[in-house]
Write an enzyme that holds these catalytic residues in place. Structure first.
Site, PDB file in Angstrom:
ATOM      1  N   ASP A  29       0.856  -1.175   0.000  1.00 49.21           N
ATOM      2  CA  ASP A  29       0.000   0.000   0.000  1.00 49.21           C
ATOM      3  C   ASP A  29       0.902   1.238   0.000  1.00 49.21           C
ATOM      4  OD1 ASP A  29      -2.407   1.598   0.452  1.00 49.21           O
ATOM      5  OD2 ASP A  29      -1.682   1.797   2.519  1.00 49.21           O
ATOM      6  N   ASP A  34      -0.234   5.081   0.866  1.00 53.48           N
ATOM      7  CA  ASP A  34      -0.445   6.128   1.870  1.00 53.48           C
ATOM      8  C   ASP A  34      -0.389   5.572   3.287  1.00 53.48           C
ATOM      9  OD1 ASP A  34      -0.775   7.795  -0.263  1.00 53.48           O
ATOM     10  OD2 ASP A  34      -2.948   7.944  -0.094  1.00 53.48           O
TER      11      ASP A  34
END
Length: 259
Positions: free
Chosen positions: A11, A13
């Site tokens: 991922d 953020d």
């Protein structure tokens, strides 16, 4: 027959990068007169909420719709060029060295590493390339003859949609998801984390932390630079670059007085 391949999925953020990458892109676009200060402040409020409380689908949808409206009529080539500048101006300094060291360890072992994010694919591509990763999956905005229409192709890569995108990539590339790893900070990524053989929580929100503890998943906390420095030191050769970056970040933070 050859054994199905493995890969690692990260991922973006609050996992690979501190904060919301879309906000950094918004700052870059604002500096180039794409939109007003008031609209930038909206991005800032949503980004702060995201940093403090984690992802919220309602906020993501709101910011996504605003972002699509702002880029409508602009050239895709221009946004990619701005993405390069945004990385230099904002994103590069926000990369979490501990998470980068995790990705580097996979790469050093010959394992492909993919960035998977709800952020625009143009920005995701830039970040993945700058970090030396294999590639990126991101949200795709529709364009006609190289100009954005203000609509999406498919769904934002969030939650189940992110898991489906990874499953599709695995099918295309002959990956065995049972041999793959995935890293995220958010319980919204449980569909992705739950379908791989090596799920890892990084800087987890409260819900993901509880889920990881209940299922015996590894948890890494890199929200304090000293923690990241200690962890990367244990990685050995694969973590040297990350550890050096942690030291530099710590020096800058001490000089600037930032936490």
């Amino acid at each position: 027959m050859p054994q199905p391949a493995e890969a690692a999925f990260f991922d973006l953020d609050n996992t690979m990068v501190r904060g919301a990458s879309l906000y950094y892109l918004a700052r870059g676009l604002h500096a180039r007169h794409f939109f007003s200060r008031r609209e930038l402040q909206l991005f800032a409020r949503r980004s702060l909420h995201f940093a403090l409380r984690g992802e919220n689908l309602g906020h993501l949808v709101e910011v996504r719709e605003l972002a699509l409206a702002l880029v409508a009529g602009h050239r895709t080539a221009d946004l990619r060029a701005i993405g390069e500048e945004v990385y230099d101006e904002y994103v590069g300094a926000k990369v979490r060295p501990g998470t980068q060291a995790l990705a580097s360890r996979h790469l050093a072992a010959g394992v492909p590493v993919w960035l998977v994010t709800a952020a625009p694919v143009e920005l995701a591509d830039v970040i993945a390339r700058r970090l030396g990763l294999t590639g990126a999956l991101g949200t795709v905005a529709e364009n006609v003859d190289g100009t954005y229409t203000g609509r999406l192709i498919g769904e934002p890569l969030h939650g189940e949609a992110k898991a489906r995108a990874v499953r599709d990539l695995a099918a295309r590339r002959g990956l065995d998801l049972a041999r793959c790893a995935a890293y995220s900070d958010s319980a919204n990524d449980l569909p992705l984390l739950s379908m791989v053989g090596q799920p890892v929580a990084v800087n987890p929100d409260a819900t993901l932390r509880r889920h990881a503890a209940a299922h015996g998943w590894p948890v890494h906390e890199f929200r304090h630079w000293r923690t990241a420095a200690r962890w990367t030191a244990r990685l050995g050769t694969a973590g040297l670059a990350g550890a050096a970056a942690v030291s530099l970040v710590g020096l800058v933070q001490r000089r600037s007085g930032r936490p």
